[in-house]
Design an enzyme around this catalytic site. Structure first.
Site, PDB file in Angstrom:
ATOM      1  CG  ASP A   1     -21.186  12.077  34.552  1.00 49.44           C
ATOM      2  OD1 ASP A   1     -20.572  12.541  35.529  1.00 49.44           O
ATOM      3  OD2 ASP A   1     -21.432  12.735  33.531  1.00 49.44           O
TER       4      ASP A   1
ATOM      5  CD  GLU B   1     -21.233  22.193  43.323  1.00 49.79           C
ATOM      6  OE1 GLU B   1     -21.348  22.906  42.307  1.00 49.79           O
ATOM      7  OE2 GLU B   1     -21.099  22.652  44.475  1.00 49.79           O
TER       8      GLU B   1
ATOM      9  CD  GLU C   1     -19.411 -10.934  21.037  1.00 51.16           C
ATOM     10  OE1 GLU C   1     -19.084 -10.244  20.042  1.00 51.16           O
ATOM     11  OE2 GLU C   1     -20.015 -12.017  20.937  1.00 51.16           O
TER      12      GLU C   1
ATOM     13  CD  GLU D   1     -17.537  -6.723  20.953  1.00 53.74           C
ATOM     14  OE1 GLU D   1     -18.726  -7.063  20.868  1.00 53.74           O
ATOM     15  OE2 GLU D   1     -16.654  -7.142  20.162  1.00 53.74           O
TER      16      GLU D   1
END
Length: 472
Positions: free
Chosen positions: A54, A229, A348, A350
């Site tokens: 999402d 939907e 970083e 990450e």
């Protein structure tokens, strides 16, 4: 001191073999992309060490911040979602993991189901609208969290739901005149005008008529005559209002409609993304960034992936001359890199284009670190602009074991070694030290692999890294 490393309770563990498997899966699960041989592109899915779903992109101060849901590992028959995650990128290829600054625990009144939401900035604050089920009733409601930074931490802005009518999937849009709108709904489609405080609204929610002219014709479900939907995404471009949404079910595809105003009347325009990708749901997110347009979605392409273990991906696209959106197919190559990465400023650990075997966690040294590193695991960083060349490499590391070695390789996990940094036992997994080693042969723009080697068990944690340029 203990050298026992706790086993992570979330995340998708990748081995070198699994990394090969995902390439094979993606070859058959999605359509192939046409790739220019010298053009660096994203790796789809863009996050590999946890499942994400999402997508909700937000452009702020030269970066794309991506707000996602988080499917827990091993979910095979229902959605198990307890928190939301934030990522960011300056180039659409290398993504920084900012962890989870918002969870069900943020809302004292929430019971379960951290489903699809969207974040928006206004007046220097960031508002994140999310659906959850309410404690005691089990009915869905929409909450709003607020933060002073795009990466949080977020706090409950109200202490109670903003909207409570059992429906889901909020999207928020601020028009040019400053009026903000909140849209949401499944099986219906609703909107309400938000006040300037972004945490209250004027009047009552209005249900948008779901006509076949506005949202297409469905023939397989007499209770739902239109294709709409769930998962709406509303924005404005060139005076035209767009609503992009998950259509039909199940397997969903992505469709869109347009209107001359934020409240309609809507006209159905067709398919954005066909039903693809090993997930029965999908969710759109569209932004413009650095002169290009990008479409975010999710699929089930990672190992163990599926309808309840999804992963976010991205494609670059161009609108047609008349403003219509072309059909966009899923690829495993993703969007072209929008900028190079500067290795001579702190990066970083990450921040990565692909991770094999690694996990991330909150660190005592500030922010996030990469951990749970075994022998042979690696981090891939794309489009690193070394220029004339680097002379040394520095990293912030920790280890409660015998440590290991950080190999700096170019082009692939087995590519040319341009440096090796040894990491000692530092006394703990959050006991940090800085190591430096010489570098030779790192020049031009390269894909960089930080490959970790050593003995058995977990080797080390890494918080950040930085190169030093060579002298002419």
């Amino acid at each position: 001191m203990s050298t026992v490393r706790p086993i992570p309770t979330t995340g998708t563990r990748f081995t070198r073999a699994a990394a090969w498997v995902v390439g094979l899966l993606l070859t058959f699960a999605v359509l192939p992309a046409a790739v220019h041989p010298t053009e660096a592109r994203a790796d789809n899915p863009i996050v590999q060490h946890v499942y994400t779903a999402d997508p909700s992109p937000l452009v702020h101060n030269g970066r794309v911040y991506l707000y996602t849901g988080h499917d827990e590992d091993g979910s095979t028959s229902s959605f198990v979602m307890k928190d939301w995650r934030v990522w960011s990128s300056a180039d659409m290829v290398n993504w920084t993991d900012h962890g989870s600054p918002l969870s069900l625990n943020t809302f004292s009144w929430a019971a379960d189901n951290a489903w699809a939401g969207q974040a928006v900035e206004r007046g220097g604050k960031f508002y994140w609208y999310v659906p959850v089920t309410v404690r005691g009733t089990g009915q869905f409601a929409i909450g709003v969290a607020v933060a002073d930074s795009p990466t949080g931490p977020f706090r409950d802005a109200l202490g109670h739901p903003l909207v409570e009518n059992t429906e889901i999937d909020p999207t928020v849009f601020i028009d040019d005149d400053g009026q903000a709108y909140l849209y949401w709904g499944n099986p219906n489609l609703w909107y309400v005008k938000l006040n300037a405080d972004m945490t209250s609204y004027a009047g009552s929610p209005t249900r948008i008529p779901l006509t076949t002219a506005g949202f297409g014709t469905r023939t397989d479900n007499p209770d739902r005559p239109t294709l709409y939907e769930e998962g709406p995404w509303v924005y404005k471009r060139g005076g035209l209002y767009y609503i992009v949404y998950a259509a039909k079910c199940c397997q969903e595809f992505i469709a869109y409609s347009t209107a001359p105003s934020p409240t309609g009347p809507w006209t159905y325009r067709g398919t954005v993304m066909p039903a693809q990708g090993n997930s029965f749901t999908n969710h759109p997110g569209i932004v413009d960034f650095k002169g290009n347009s990008y479409f975010f979605y999710h699929n089930g392409a990672l190992p163990g992936g599926g309808g309840f273990t999804r992963s976010v991906a991205v494609e670059r696209f161009s609108y047609n001359a008349d403003g219509t959106i072309p059909v966009i197919n899923m690829t495993n190559s993703g969007a072209p890199q929008a900028d190079t990465l500067n290795p001579y400023v702190r990066q970083e650990a990450e921040t990565l284009a692909w991770g094999s075997g690694i996990e991330t966690e909150w660190t005592s040294d500030g922010g996030m670190n990469v951990g749970w590193i075994d022998n042979g695991d690696y981090i891939k960083v794309k489009g690193v602009a070394f220029g004339p060349g680097a002379s040394s490499f520095t990293a912030r590391v920790a280890s409660a074991s015998a440590g290991g070695t950080v190999e700096l390789r170019l082009g692939s996990p087995s590519g040319t070694v341009v440096g090796r940094c040894g990491v000692p036992n530092t006394g703990g997994w959050q006991t940090w030290t800085t190591v430096t080693c010489p570098v030779g042969g790192a020049a031009g723009t390269q894909d960089l692999y930080l490959r970790f080697t050593g003995g058995s068990g977990y080797l080390l944690n890494m918080n950040w890294w930085q190169f030093t340029p060579g002298t002419s």
